[in-house]
Design a protein around this motif. Sequence first.
Motif, mmCIF file in Angstrom:
data_model
loop_
_atom_site.group_PDB
_atom_site.id
_atom_site.type_symbol
_atom_site.label_atom_id
_atom_site.label_comp_id
_atom_site.label_asym_id
_atom_site.label_seq_id
_atom_site.Cartn_x
_atom_site.Cartn_y
_atom_site.Cartn_z
ATOM 1 N N SER A 1 0.838 -1.195 0.000
ATOM 2 C CA SER A 1 0.000 0.000 0.000
ATOM 3 C C SER A 1 0.873 1.244 0.000
ATOM 4 C CB SER A 1 -0.921 0.024 1.217
ATOM 5 O OG SER A 1 -1.875 -1.018 1.143
ATOM 6 N N ILE A 2 0.464 2.241 -0.800
ATOM 7 C CA ILE A 2 1.164 3.525 -0.846
ATOM 8 C C ILE A 2 0.328 4.543 -0.088
ATOM 9 C CG2 ILE A 2 2.033 5.371 -2.332
ATOM 10 C CD1 ILE A 2 2.296 3.309 -4.560
ATOM 11 N N SER A 3 0.901 5.178 0.922
ATOM 12 C CA SER A 3 0.229 6.197 1.715
ATOM 13 C C SER A 3 -1.059 5.632 2.335
ATOM 14 C CB SER A 3 -0.047 7.447 0.879
ATOM 15 O OG SER A 3 -0.492 8.511 1.690
ATOM 16 N N ARG A 4 -2.057 6.490 2.566
ATOM 17 C CA ARG A 4 -3.280 6.085 3.235
ATOM 18 C C ARG A 4 -4.391 7.082 2.933
ATOM 19 N NH1 ARG A 4 -1.793 7.859 9.503
ATOM 20 N NH2 ARG A 4 -1.547 10.094 9.044
ATOM 21 N N VAL A 5 -5.626 6.692 3.238
ATOM 22 C CA VAL A 5 -6.764 7.591 3.090
ATOM 23 C C VAL A 5 -6.726 8.623 4.215
ATOM 24 C CG1 VAL A 5 -9.275 7.779 3.061
ATOM 25 C CG2 VAL A 5 -8.155 5.810 1.996
ATOM 26 N N GLY A 6 -6.798 9.889 3.859
ATOM 27 C CA GLY A 6 -6.761 10.947 4.856
ATOM 28 C C GLY A 6 -6.574 12.296 4.195
ATOM 29 N N ASP A 7 -6.354 13.308 5.015
ATOM 30 C CA ASP A 7 -6.185 14.669 4.519
ATOM 31 C C ASP A 7 -4.854 15.279 4.913
ATOM 32 O OD1 ASP A 7 -8.814 14.885 3.291
ATOM 33 O OD2 ASP A 7 -9.593 14.878 5.343
ATOM 34 N N GLY A 8 -3.961 14.468 5.480
ATOM 35 C CA GLY A 8 -2.646 14.966 5.857
ATOM 36 C C GLY A 8 -1.713 15.013 4.665
ATOM 37 N N PRO A 9 -0.494 15.505 4.870
ATOM 38 C CA PRO A 9 0.480 15.559 3.779
ATOM 39 C C PRO A 9 0.722 14.166 3.182
ATOM 40 C CG PRO A 9 1.252 16.826 5.671
ATOM 41 C CD PRO A 9 0.033 16.072 6.124
ATOM 42 N N GLY A 10 0.599 14.050 1.872
ATOM 43 C CA GLY A 10 0.834 12.781 1.210
ATOM 44 C C GLY A 10 -0.322 11.810 1.253
ATOM 45 N N ASP A 11 -1.414 12.150 1.966
ATOM 46 C CA ASP A 11 -2.590 11.282 2.009
ATOM 47 C C ASP A 11 -3.454 11.503 0.769
ATOM 48 O OD1 ASP A 11 -1.693 10.488 4.486
ATOM 49 O OD2 ASP A 11 -3.181 11.636 5.617
ATOM 50 N N TYR A 12 -4.373 10.586 0.551
ATOM 51 C CA TYR A 12 -5.308 10.724 -0.566
ATOM 52 C C TYR A 12 -6.721 10.406 -0.076
ATOM 53 C CZ TYR A 12 -4.937 5.617 -0.637
ATOM 54 O OH TYR A 12 -4.947 4.292 -0.274
ATOM 55 N N ARG A 13 -7.685 10.792 -0.895
ATOM 56 C CA ARG A 13 -9.082 10.471 -0.608
ATOM 57 C C ARG A 13 -9.822 10.449 -1.953
ATOM 58 N NH1 ARG A 13 -11.751 10.552 4.038
ATOM 59 N NH2 ARG A 13 -10.141 11.819 5.068
ATOM 60 N N ARG B 1 -9.330 13.295 -5.858
ATOM 61 C CA ARG B 1 -10.338 14.341 -5.954
ATOM 62 C C ARG B 1 -11.079 14.567 -4.649
ATOM 63 N NH1 ARG B 1 -14.396 13.979 -9.291
ATOM 64 N NH2 ARG B 1 -14.447 16.235 -9.601
ATOM 65 N N GLY B 2 -11.065 13.570 -3.753
ATOM 66 C CA GLY B 2 -11.779 13.733 -2.487
ATOM 67 C C GLY B 2 -11.207 14.834 -1.622
ATOM 68 N N ASN B 3 -9.901 15.089 -1.736
ATOM 69 C CA ASN B 3 -9.333 16.212 -0.994
ATOM 70 C C ASN B 3 -8.695 17.245 -1.927
ATOM 71 O OD1 ASN B 3 -7.065 14.715 -1.645
ATOM 72 N ND2 ASN B 3 -6.722 13.992 0.459
ATOM 73 N N GLY B 4 -9.093 17.215 -3.192
ATOM 74 C CA GLY B 4 -8.746 18.282 -4.116
ATOM 75 C C GLY B 4 -7.273 18.448 -4.384
ATOM 76 N N ARG B 5 -6.556 17.327 -4.567
ATOM 77 C CA ARG B 5 -5.118 17.425 -4.835
ATOM 78 C C ARG B 5 -4.691 16.322 -5.793
ATOM 79 N NH1 ARG B 5 -3.216 15.299 1.102
ATOM 80 N NH2 ARG B 5 -4.056 17.348 1.653
ATOM 81 N N TRP B 6 -3.565 16.560 -6.456
ATOM 82 C CA TRP B 6 -2.909 15.513 -7.221
ATOM 83 C C TRP B 6 -1.622 15.161 -6.486
ATOM 84 C CZ3 TRP B 6 -7.250 15.596 -8.862
ATOM 85 C CH2 TRP B 6 -7.803 16.417 -9.835
ATOM 86 N N LEU B 7 -1.454 13.889 -6.134
ATOM 87 C CA LEU B 7 -0.206 13.438 -5.526
ATOM 88 C C LEU B 7 0.838 13.223 -6.607
ATOM 89 C CD1 LEU B 7 -1.310 10.778 -2.876
ATOM 90 C CD2 LEU B 7 -0.951 13.234 -2.558
#
Length: 384
Positions: free
Chosen positions: A75-87, A105-111
């Motif tokens: 697994s790469i990173s995790r579900v969340g809103d912290g630095p490096g997280d995704y949702r 898109r859940g937290n409006g960012r591209w990793l």
Amino acid sequence: MASRVLHAAILVGPISAVGHAQARPSLVLTAGRRVTQEGFSRLASVRQLSDRSILAVDSKEDRLLHILQDGSVVSISRVGDGPGDYRGVGKLVPMTADSTLVESRGNGRWLLLHGGKVVGSINRRREGTLAGATPSLLGAHGNRIFETHAVSFASAERERLYRALNNADSLSVVAWQRGNEGRPDTLVTLRGRFRGIGRVKRGGGPGGGEVLWEVGNPLDVQEQAVILPDGGFAVARLSPFRVEWYDASGRLRRSTLLPPEAEPLTRSARAQLFARFRASALRAGISSEQVPGWPTELPPFHNDALFVTPDGEVAIRRLRLAADSSEVYELVGVDSDHRRLVVGPGERLIGFGPRHAFLAVRDRDDLEYLEMRPWANPSGRLVR
């Protein structure tokens, strides 16, 4: 035939050439192998790295994964809103070398990944008039990033619609350079998904009250774009069914008309499609007749239907009435004849590597397994 070509030219403006694709015999992939023995819920995107390991997305479980050469899954990173997280992890977009953009898109960012590690992120949440309508990541070429943006929402529903791309009736393809996000280029406009909302009250709410269901049409297909290896892009249009080819500046180069093979939508067909794509609403007692926006014929393709083959062709997943039928993909090149790829029931194309097609293959336990199969170029020879 001439009148149909003229009609297409009027619809899309100046065209350097308008062609009618002639279908070749169908292409069937040879046997391949499973990439890993681990099963997944819903494979949505893949990206092969230079060491032949694979990045993958399980959209149903909201997992971003790195599949190593020995078949182990990390697994790469995790579900969340912290630095490096995704949702709400979505599309994987190759950048230069082994860098990859990941739609979150859940937290409006591209990793931004390098190999299998998160090394940064880009904030893409949009504020203001279209607040909540975070763009959709479309692709990249070098440091140029392509997105799909909402342009407008249905005026009659404007005050009551959630501002999401799925509720937009008009979209645009936008490109910008990394490091210069404030100067985007709008390249082309697309028809959006919105066909109306069925609002139905049903019991089951807190304290025995009613719940208001808002149900969109299951055939809310939007026009779509895909980025080509030379930095240009192709657009799949709905009516008439065609592929438009654009250069990197957004200038239309060519339009290829495709056979629609439209299936008429009878009342029983609408009920069948509603049960397939809106099962939770059906279980709540809502029927297909309570949902607006039904077309008279089955649209030619799905949402999220476009891929680019190793040869630079565009693969378009056809929409089929029967859920258990073989999947058919139109393969269209800007300067080559039209051909078709057919994969078996329970199989679904999810991407390409330099020499292989990647398929999600569903078993009797409703798990999907990732397979890679050798790819044949337009002459029929396997890519070596």
